[in-house]
Design a protein around this motif. Structure first.
Motif, short mmCIF file in Angstrom:
data_model
loop_
_atom_site.label_atom_id
_atom_site.label_comp_id
_atom_site.label_asym_id
_atom_site.label_seq_id
_atom_site.Cartn_x
_atom_site.Cartn_y
_atom_site.Cartn_z
N ASP A 98 62.48 23.39 -34.09
CA ASP A 98 63.55 22.56 -33.49
C ASP A 98 63.74 22.68 -31.97
N HIS A 99 63.28 23.80 -31.19
CA HIS A 99 63.46 24.18 -29.87
C HIS A 99 62.29 23.26 -29.21
N GLN A 100 60.88 23.22 -29.83
CA GLN A 100 59.89 22.76 -29.58
C GLN A 100 60.16 21.13 -29.33
N ALA A 101 60.71 20.70 -30.58
CA ALA A 101 60.96 19.25 -30.59
C ALA A 101 61.97 18.57 -29.65
N ARG A 102 62.74 19.47 -29.38
CA ARG A 102 63.79 19.09 -28.16
C ARG A 102 63.34 19.26 -26.93
N LYS A 103 62.29 20.13 -26.57
CA LYS A 103 61.47 20.21 -25.30
C LYS A 103 60.61 19.02 -25.47
N LEU A 104 59.94 18.59 -26.41
CA LEU A 104 59.00 17.25 -26.16
C LEU A 104 60.01 16.16 -26.02
N LEU A 105 61.09 15.99 -26.58
CA LEU A 105 61.90 14.75 -26.33
C LEU A 105 62.15 14.47 -24.88
N ASP A 106 62.54 15.73 -24.37
CA ASP A 106 62.99 15.57 -22.84
C ASP A 106 61.80 15.62 -21.84
N ALA A 107 60.36 15.72 -22.37
CA ALA A 107 59.37 16.25 -21.37
C ALA A 107 58.99 14.70 -20.67
N PRO A 108 59.17 13.46 -21.04
CA PRO A 108 59.16 12.47 -20.16
C PRO A 108 60.17 12.44 -19.02
N ASP A 109 60.05 12.84 -17.90
CA ASP A 109 61.21 12.98 -17.18
C ASP A 109 61.23 11.60 -16.21
N GLY A 110 62.49 11.30 -15.74
CA GLY A 110 62.72 10.37 -14.62
C GLY A 110 63.16 8.95 -15.14
N ALA A 111 63.19 8.04 -14.17
CA ALA A 111 63.77 6.84 -14.62
C ALA A 111 62.75 5.69 -14.50
N SER A 112 61.18 5.80 -14.54
CA SER A 112 60.28 5.11 -14.38
C SER A 112 60.17 4.29 -15.92
N LEU A 113 59.38 3.19 -15.97
CA LEU A 113 59.17 2.54 -16.98
C LEU A 113 58.33 3.32 -18.12
N LYS A 114 57.14 4.01 -17.51
CA LYS A 114 56.55 4.96 -18.28
C LYS A 114 57.39 6.15 -19.02
N SER A 115 58.30 6.69 -18.08
CA SER A 115 59.06 7.63 -18.86
C SER A 115 59.97 7.29 -19.71
N LYS A 116 60.73 6.12 -19.69
CA LYS A 116 61.58 5.42 -20.58
C LYS A 116 60.65 4.98 -21.84
N ARG A 117 59.57 4.40 -21.60
CA ARG A 117 58.93 4.13 -22.73
C ARG A 117 58.24 5.26 -23.78
N ASP A 118 57.99 6.23 -23.02
CA ASP A 118 57.39 7.60 -23.50
C ASP A 118 58.40 8.34 -24.31
#
Length: 331
Positions: A145-165
């Protein structure tokens, strides 16, 4: 077929009137050539899934090379002894038991089709002993569970790429989709409702469609992504799209590829110290659901599995040391 007799004792043909030559799509020669297609070729052409076609092509190509088969019709002379000899050769090449079983299954599928068409009298693969495998437990790792949460938070920022990912990773982790299923999603597929609950319309293997309740966290992230991407009103277009080279003619409907999804998951997970493929997110979602007491049959339907035995492959709970009967012993 029944023929009707008129009062004048003339026999009328119940078939539709033949099309004129001008309206005919197939020429007489094309029609005859299609009628003469060997059932072996017809079986292969009817395989709709690209991954299945590729796997079966490799398996049958290996068998043809081993036996010296050149023409499709020569499959009809195959007997069980040929299949056993091929199986033994596969084993001697140190292929895994599962690989050997898959190749035998591909050959068996062909002969089942030939039996249905009365091209052969029996399936020579039936009765051939398959090599045993260590376990039917899935080899794909499931994240904690902790790894899944980290992965969900990995795309950081407000760019289009981050939001898509972020939206893409959430869709995989909350709904256990296959890569191909995710890539087939259209914008309209996340706008369905059932009993007032938003649903994803998923096109799975074999053309099967299933409706999966949309997780609120994923729904919010998809909405954020579409707002920035600007294609939220393009219902017929792909939901998840590449960020570059997507503005050419007709490009607005182009979807991200399964290979790109794999690389995306691999890149983010490797940066976190656990390099995995996209399929691991499917295993993670299934394991997490089962961990939280989801019903096996419901998980089977959720994953789009035809057989519940396949669903059990994703159940990693029995691999946890703390669940071993060892720790239930008390003196």
């Amino acid at each position: 077929m029944t023929l009707k007799t008129t009062t004048s004792n003339e026999v009328t043909n119940p078939l539709p009137a033949p099309a004129t030559s001008a309206g005919r799509l197939l020429t007489a020669d094309q029609f005859q050539r299609l009628a003469d297609v060997p059932p072996e070729i017809e079986w292969f052409a009817n395989l709709g899934n690209k991954a299945t076609r590729r796997a079966y092509e490799n398996a049958l190509g290996d068998f043809m090379k081993f036996t010296g088969i050149v023409k499709p019709e020569e499959f009809r002379t195959v007997i069980r002894a040929h299949v056993i000899a091929w199986r033994d050769d596969l084993v001697q090449r140190a292929l895994s038991g599962m690989t050997v079983r898959h190749r035998l299954a591909a050959l068996s599928s062909l002969f089942e089709s030939l039996c249905e068409k009365n091209a052969v009298t029996h399936n020579p693969v039936k009765g051939v002993k398959r090599p045993s495998v260590e376990s039917y437990e899935g080899k794909t790792p499931a994240l904690g569970d902790h790894q899944a949460r980290k992965l969900l938070d990995a795309p950081d920022g407000a760019s289009l790429k981050s939001k898509r990912d972020r939206a893409l990773l959430a869709t995989l982790l909350y709904h256990a989709l296959r890569r191909e299923e995710l890539c087939r999603l259209k914008v309209k597929d996340f706008k369905h409702e059932g009993r007032g609950v938003p649903h994803l319309k998923v096109f799975g293997k074999g053309g099967k469609i299933r409706y999966i309740p949309l997780h609120p966290a994923a729904s919010g992230l998809i909405g954020d992504y579409l707002e920035v991407a600007g294609h939220g009103a393009d219902d017929a277009g792909a939901l998840f799209r590449p960020l570059r080279n997507n503005c050419t003619t007709g490009g607005l409907e182009r979807a991200i590829t399964p290979d790109a999804v794999y690389k995306l998951v691999r890149q983010y997970s490797a940066a976190l110290g656990f390099a995995i493929g996209a399929h691991a997110l499917r295993a993670t979602a299934a394991t997490n659901a089962l961990d939280h007491q989801a019903d096996n049959a419901k998980v089977q339907e959720w994953l789009g599995h035809a057989n519940i035995a396949t669903t059990r492959i994703y159940d990693h709970r029995k691999t946890r040391p703390e669940d071993s009967p060892t720790f239930k012993v008390a003196y």
